[in-house]
Design a protein around this motif. Structure first.
Motif, short mmCIF file in Angstrom:
data_model
loop_
_atom_site.label_atom_id
_atom_site.label_comp_id
_atom_site.label_asym_id
_atom_site.label_seq_id
_atom_site.Cartn_x
_atom_site.Cartn_y
_atom_site.Cartn_z
N LYS A 134 0.83 -1.20 0.00
CA LYS A 134 0.00 0.00 0.00
C LYS A 134 0.86 1.25 0.00
CE LYS A 134 -3.87 2.10 2.50
NZ LYS A 134 -4.79 1.95 3.67
N ILE A 135 1.93 1.24 0.79
CA ILE A 135 2.84 2.39 0.82
C ILE A 135 3.57 2.53 -0.51
CG2 ILE A 135 4.91 3.31 1.95
CD1 ILE A 135 3.97 2.03 4.52
N PHE A 136 3.93 1.40 -1.11
CA PHE A 136 4.63 1.45 -2.40
C PHE A 136 3.75 2.11 -3.46
CE2 PHE A 136 5.48 -0.45 -6.55
CZ PHE A 136 6.83 -0.17 -6.70
N LYS A 137 2.49 1.70 -3.55
CA LYS A 137 1.62 2.26 -4.58
C LYS A 137 1.33 3.74 -4.33
CE LYS A 137 -1.70 -0.77 -4.22
NZ LYS A 137 -2.97 -1.49 -4.50
N LEU A 163 -6.18 9.75 -4.78
CA LEU A 163 -5.60 11.08 -4.59
C LEU A 163 -5.13 11.24 -3.15
CD1 LEU A 163 -8.12 13.29 -6.59
CD2 LEU A 163 -5.87 12.48 -7.31
N ARG A 164 -4.02 11.91 -2.96
CA ARG A 164 -3.44 12.06 -1.64
C ARG A 164 -4.05 13.26 -0.93
NH1 ARG A 164 2.47 11.54 -4.44
NH2 ARG A 164 2.34 9.34 -4.97
N ALA A 208 0.96 14.26 5.13
CA ALA A 208 1.72 14.43 6.37
C ALA A 208 2.44 13.15 6.76
CB ALA A 208 0.79 14.87 7.49
N ARG A 209 1.99 12.01 6.25
CA ARG A 209 2.61 10.73 6.58
C ARG A 209 3.57 10.25 5.48
NH1 ARG A 209 -2.84 9.61 8.00
NH2 ARG A 209 -3.08 8.30 6.14
#
Length: 319
Positions: A69-72, A301-302, A308-309
């Protein structure tokens, strides 16, 4: 190493490691029976299965220690490059093009099309992994300061790596062009004698196994000369079977006498060549199918709370 079974023979997934087990898995994926499993030319697998297998293999080597999830969300570029060739229709009406002032533009387009036909397209699909290459732990491994990316992470977390002269213990940091890293020589296993207690605890060969001579000495040197010059040279002990893996990417400027390296620029690609080190063809089916998987599984979308993370992403050297 996060998983003790990460170099298992059953999965045969190449990793960022110079372990003999990893070399064997790499050979199996390149030349042995497992190589046929990633040849999808006449495969009974569905397109979804082909993309899933390719994605798993690519992620197994490029950042298996990063959560999917972090990679994508953070390690894919904002716009994934298009790996499919496109053919543009060029106008053939010279008088109309001259009247519209498009002659020079069309000449450049024709030259680009002819160069692509002659040289082939650049393997831009591999550039989706450029953000992983920017990680400080991956960069330490690429500069040959650690036996594996897992060991490089330990060096960073334990405070053995300096970033621009300051201790840096965040292994998730992405470097910016111009950043310099320095590794404590006492923590580099290449510079330790194979018979030392620390080297044996890290899995180095024992005294009964043949030792690598100090850097700069050949086997033809007589024993007397070896004894007289050994104290003046830094011993450099390669891990077993490491020779196929010892290389320095073009975007890294390494100084082994000072155990430091500079991240010069971001990796690039040109026709027939990619600066992203990968065990698979940079323009082959595995990379293309993995690109297609992530092109469909786009991250959302971020939001401000997600931004912030974000893992530390250095934009300019020194900031």
């Amino acid at each position: 190493m996060r998983d003790a079974n990460v170099l298992s023979f059953r999965k045969a997934m190449p990793r960022m490691s110079w372990s003999p087990r990893n070399l064997y898995n790499l050979w199996r994926r390149s030349c042995a029976a497992e190589a046929d499993a990633i040849d999808f030319t006449r495969s009974p697998l569905t397109l979804f299965q082909q993309r899933w297998i390719s994605k798993a293999l690519v992620r197994g080597y490029h950042g298996d220690f990063i959560n999917e999830k972090i990679f994508k969300r953070w390690y894919l570029p904002d716009t994934l490059p298009d790996v499919r060739p496109r053919k543009h229709a060029l106008s053939s009406n010279g008088d109309l093009d001259a009247f519209a002032g498009r002659t020079e533009h069309l000449q450049r387009a024709k030259k680009k099309a002819s160069d692509e036909e002659r040289k082939g397209l650049a393997p831009v699909g591999s550039l989706m992994l450029a953000e992983v290459e920017r990680r400080i732990d991956v960069f330490v491994f690429r500069c040959c300061f650690a036996h594996s990316v897992y060991e490089a992470r330990r060096l960073v977390i334990h405070g053995s790596v300096l970033l621009n002269g300051k201790k840096h213990m965040n292994a998730n940091t992405r470097l910016a062009p111009g950043d310099m890293i320095s590794v404590d020589p006492a923590a580099i296993r290449f510079l330790q004698e194979p018979g030392s207690s620390k080297a044996e605890s890290e899995g180095e060969p024992s005294d009964s196994e043949p030792k690598t001579e100090p850097l700069g000495l050949s086997q033809s040197n007589p024993p007397t000369k070896l004894a007289s010059t050994k104290s003046s040279l830094t011993p450099f002990n390669l891990p077993p079977y490491a020779s196929p893996f010892i290389f320095i990417p073009a975007y890294a400027e390494v100084s082994f006498p000072t155990c430091s390296a500079i991240y010069v620029r971001h990796p690039t690609a040109r026709p027939g060549y990619s600066e992203i080190p990968t065990p698979y063809d940079a323009d082959g089916e595995v990379i293309r199918l993995a690109w297609e998987w992530y092109a469909k599984m786009r991250p959302r979308l971020r939001s401000k709370s997600q931004m912030a993370r974000e893992p530390e992403n250095r934009r300019v050297g020194g900031h």
